[in-house]
Design a protein around this motif. Structure first.
Motif, PDB file in Angstrom:
ATOM      1  N   PHE A 101       8.095   8.672 -10.774  1.00  0.00           N
ATOM      2  CA  PHE A 101       9.034   8.703 -11.890  1.00  0.00           C
ATOM      3  C   PHE A 101       8.392   8.019 -13.093  1.00  0.00           C
ATOM      4  N   GLU A 102       8.461   8.671 -14.257  1.00  0.00           N
ATOM      5  CA  GLU A 102       7.996   8.043 -15.485  1.00  0.00           C
ATOM      6  C   GLU A 102       9.143   7.319 -16.180  1.00  0.00           C
ATOM      7  N   GLN A 103       8.796   6.500 -17.174  1.00  0.00           N
ATOM      8  CA  GLN A 103       9.811   5.824 -17.967  1.00  0.00           C
ATOM      9  C   GLN A 103      10.708   6.860 -18.648  1.00  0.00           C
ATOM     10  N   ALA A 104      11.978   6.522 -18.801  1.00  0.00           N
ATOM     11  CA  ALA A 104      12.947   7.421 -19.439  1.00  0.00           C
ATOM     12  C   ALA A 104      13.061   7.115 -20.920  1.00  0.00           C
TER      13      ALA A 104
ATOM     14  N   THR B 278       0.813  -1.219   0.000  1.00  0.00           N
ATOM     15  CA  THR B 278       0.000   0.000   0.000  1.00  0.00           C
ATOM     16  C   THR B 278       0.845   1.268   0.000  1.00  0.00           C
ATOM     17  N   GLY B 279       2.154   1.155   0.133  1.00  0.00           N
ATOM     18  CA  GLY B 279       2.995   2.346   0.155  1.00  0.00           C
ATOM     19  C   GLY B 279       4.308   2.121  -0.544  1.00  0.00           C
ATOM     20  N   ARG B 280       4.826   3.212  -1.130  1.00  0.00           N
ATOM     21  CA  ARG B 280       6.107   3.150  -1.845  1.00  0.00           C
ATOM     22  C   ARG B 280       6.555   4.582  -2.070  1.00  0.00           C
ATOM     23  N   PHE B 281       7.803   4.760  -2.502  1.00  0.00           N
ATOM     24  CA  PHE B 281       8.294   6.103  -2.802  1.00  0.00           C
ATOM     25  C   PHE B 281       7.787   6.601  -4.157  1.00  0.00           C
ATOM     26  N   GLY B 282       7.585   5.701  -5.106  1.00  0.00           N
ATOM     27  CA  GLY B 282       7.181   6.105  -6.448  1.00  0.00           C
ATOM     28  C   GLY B 282       8.344   6.196  -7.407  1.00  0.00           C
ATOM     29  N   PHE B 283       9.462   5.529  -7.101  1.00  0.00           N
ATOM     30  CA  PHE B 283      10.645   5.585  -7.957  1.00  0.00           C
ATOM     31  C   PHE B 283      10.565   4.605  -9.125  1.00  0.00           C
ATOM     32  N   ASP B 284       9.766   3.547  -8.988  1.00  0.00           N
ATOM     33  CA  ASP B 284       9.645   2.551 -10.058  1.00  0.00           C
ATOM     34  C   ASP B 284       8.373   2.821 -10.848  1.00  0.00           C
ATOM     35  N   PRO B 285       8.489   3.192 -12.122  1.00  0.00           N
ATOM     36  CA  PRO B 285       7.296   3.542 -12.905  1.00  0.00           C
ATOM     37  C   PRO B 285       6.305   2.402 -13.058  1.00  0.00           C
ATOM     38  N   ARG B 286       6.738   1.156 -12.900  1.00  0.00           N
ATOM     39  CA  ARG B 286       5.808   0.038 -13.100  1.00  0.00           C
ATOM     40  C   ARG B 286       4.643   0.095 -12.120  1.00  0.00           C
TER      41      ARG B 286
ATOM     42  N   PRO C  49       9.903  -3.656  -3.783  1.00  0.00           N
ATOM     43  CA  PRO C  49      10.532  -3.056  -2.611  1.00  0.00           C
ATOM     44  C   PRO C  49      12.041  -2.942  -2.693  1.00  0.00           C
ATOM     45  N   LEU C  50      12.704  -3.904  -3.350  1.00  0.00           N
ATOM     46  CA  LEU C  50      14.157  -3.798  -3.467  1.00  0.00           C
ATOM     47  C   LEU C  50      14.524  -2.602  -4.332  1.00  0.00           C
ATOM     48  N   VAL C  51      13.781  -2.390  -5.413  1.00  0.00           N
ATOM     49  CA  VAL C  51      14.024  -1.232  -6.282  1.00  0.00           C
ATOM     50  C   VAL C  51      13.768   0.062  -5.513  1.00  0.00           C
ATOM     51  N   GLU C  52      12.623   0.146  -4.835  1.00  0.00           N
ATOM     52  CA  GLU C  52      12.255   1.381  -4.143  1.00  0.00           C
ATOM     53  C   GLU C  52      13.281   1.745  -3.076  1.00  0.00           C
ATOM     54  N   LEU C  53      13.710   0.759  -2.290  1.00  0.00           N
ATOM     55  CA  LEU C  53      14.629   1.041  -1.191  1.00  0.00           C
ATOM     56  C   LEU C  53      16.033   1.355  -1.707  1.00  0.00           C
ATOM     57  N   LEU C  54      16.532   0.540  -2.634  1.00  0.00           N
ATOM     58  CA  LEU C  54      17.876   0.795  -3.162  1.00  0.00           C
ATOM     59  C   LEU C  54      17.920   2.073  -3.985  1.00  0.00           C
ATOM     60  N   ALA C  55      16.832   2.411  -4.667  1.00  0.00           N
ATOM     61  CA  ALA C  55      16.806   3.662  -5.425  1.00  0.00           C
ATOM     62  C   ALA C  55      16.906   4.858  -4.484  1.00  0.00           C
ATOM     63  N   ALA C  56      16.306   4.766  -3.302  1.00  0.00           N
ATOM     64  CA  ALA C  56      16.435   5.849  -2.319  1.00  0.00           C
ATOM     65  C   ALA C  56      17.896   6.033  -1.928  1.00  0.00           C
ATOM     66  N   VAL C  57      18.613   4.928  -1.749  1.00  0.00           N
ATOM     67  CA  VAL C  57      20.039   5.008  -1.424  1.00  0.00           C
ATOM     68  C   VAL C  57      20.820   5.603  -2.594  1.00  0.00           C
TER      69      VAL C  57
END
Length: 259
Positions: free
Chosen positions: A250-253, A153-161, A184-192
């Motif tokens: 984030f949208e697709q690049a 139910t929650g995320r940063f929004g870094f993964d466009p999928r 979650p691995l993408v969202e957390l590692l992207a924050a780092v």
């Protein structure tokens, strides 16, 4: 000692995965500095971020083990609860400061959420799936860890999928508290990764990153990814931030050209 080369599958058009690749290298540099990790992007075949390190331990397994035991604590200076700086404790004395969402310096601020969400709530929720074993990756899938997801139910929004899943639903699941497939691995590692390498902002508001082709240690990889270090052989991409309800994502690049 033998130097291990490990390709990690990525989508170069997914900014979440790109910054997560840097975040993976950053955490390896914190938790296993003796392996002397470096990273590079390989676009000659199936796109990958290639981690090179000494020893035989799989880099993704090292990071997953660290996240399983990780915790977050408030970090100074105290500020608004929604954007409070955090310290990510990884064990063995390794700590990563996360304050990319706060107005603390001249670098680009990266805050995508609104409403009742806070930096602590989102980070704790992402870490919780590792701590309680809800998120796991079998050995045979370690080459594509950024494709592992589950409803959240929650995320940063870094993964466009995850954002496009919301668009397909026709409303904002974030604001309704509904679960959406999240990585979650993408969202957390992207924050780092974003903590250490804020993307360049272009006229019109789009952001840019550059995929570098030669192996670099974490400090140089940060600079190379945002195009401030040796652009030779790099492939630039630009991506916009979009809005769904009161949340940004984030949208697709798309591939860009350097000036």
């Amino acid at each position: 000692m033998t130097r291990l080369s490990t390709p990690i599958a990525i989508d170069p058009r997914n900014p979440g995965q790109v910054f997560a690749a840097l975040g993976l290298l950053e955490l390896l540099d914190r938790i296993a500095p003796h392996t002397e990790p470096s990273g590079r992007f390989d676009l000659t075949g199936a796109p990958a971020f290639v981690i090179e390190q000494t020893g035989n331990a799989h880099p993704v397994r090292l990071v997953l083990d660290a996240l399983r035991d990780a915790r977050v604590e408030p970090a100074p200076p105290a500020g608004e609860e929604a954007t409070a700086p955090l310290d990510l404790h990884l064990g063995g004395g390794a700590v990563v400061r996360l304050d990319l969402w706060a107005n603390l310096d001249s670098r680009i601020r990266v805050k995508t959420w609104a409403g009742q969400q806070t930096s602590r709530i989102i980070t704790d929720a992402l870490l919780d799936v590792f701590r309680r074993g809800a998120f796991s990756i079998p050995d045979e899938a370690l080459s594509a860890p950024f494709d592992a997801g589950l409803p959240m139910t929650g995320r940063f929004g870094f993964d466009p999928r995850s954002a496009w899943t919301a668009l397909d639903a026709g409303y904002s699941p974030n604001e309704q508290g509904d679960a959406v497939r999240t990585y979650p691995l993408v969202e957390l590692l992207a924050a780092v990764g974003l903590q250490e390498a804020r993307p360049c902002r272009l006229p019109g508001g789009a952001l840019r990153y550059t995929l570098f082709a030669r192996p670099l240690p974490a400090p140089l990889a940060r600079a190379a990814l945002v195009g401030s270090f040796d652009r030779r052989g790099g492939v630039p991409y630009r991506f916009p931030l979009a809005k769904r309800g009161s949340y940004l994502f984030f949208e697709q690049a798309r591939e860009d050209s350097l000036p």
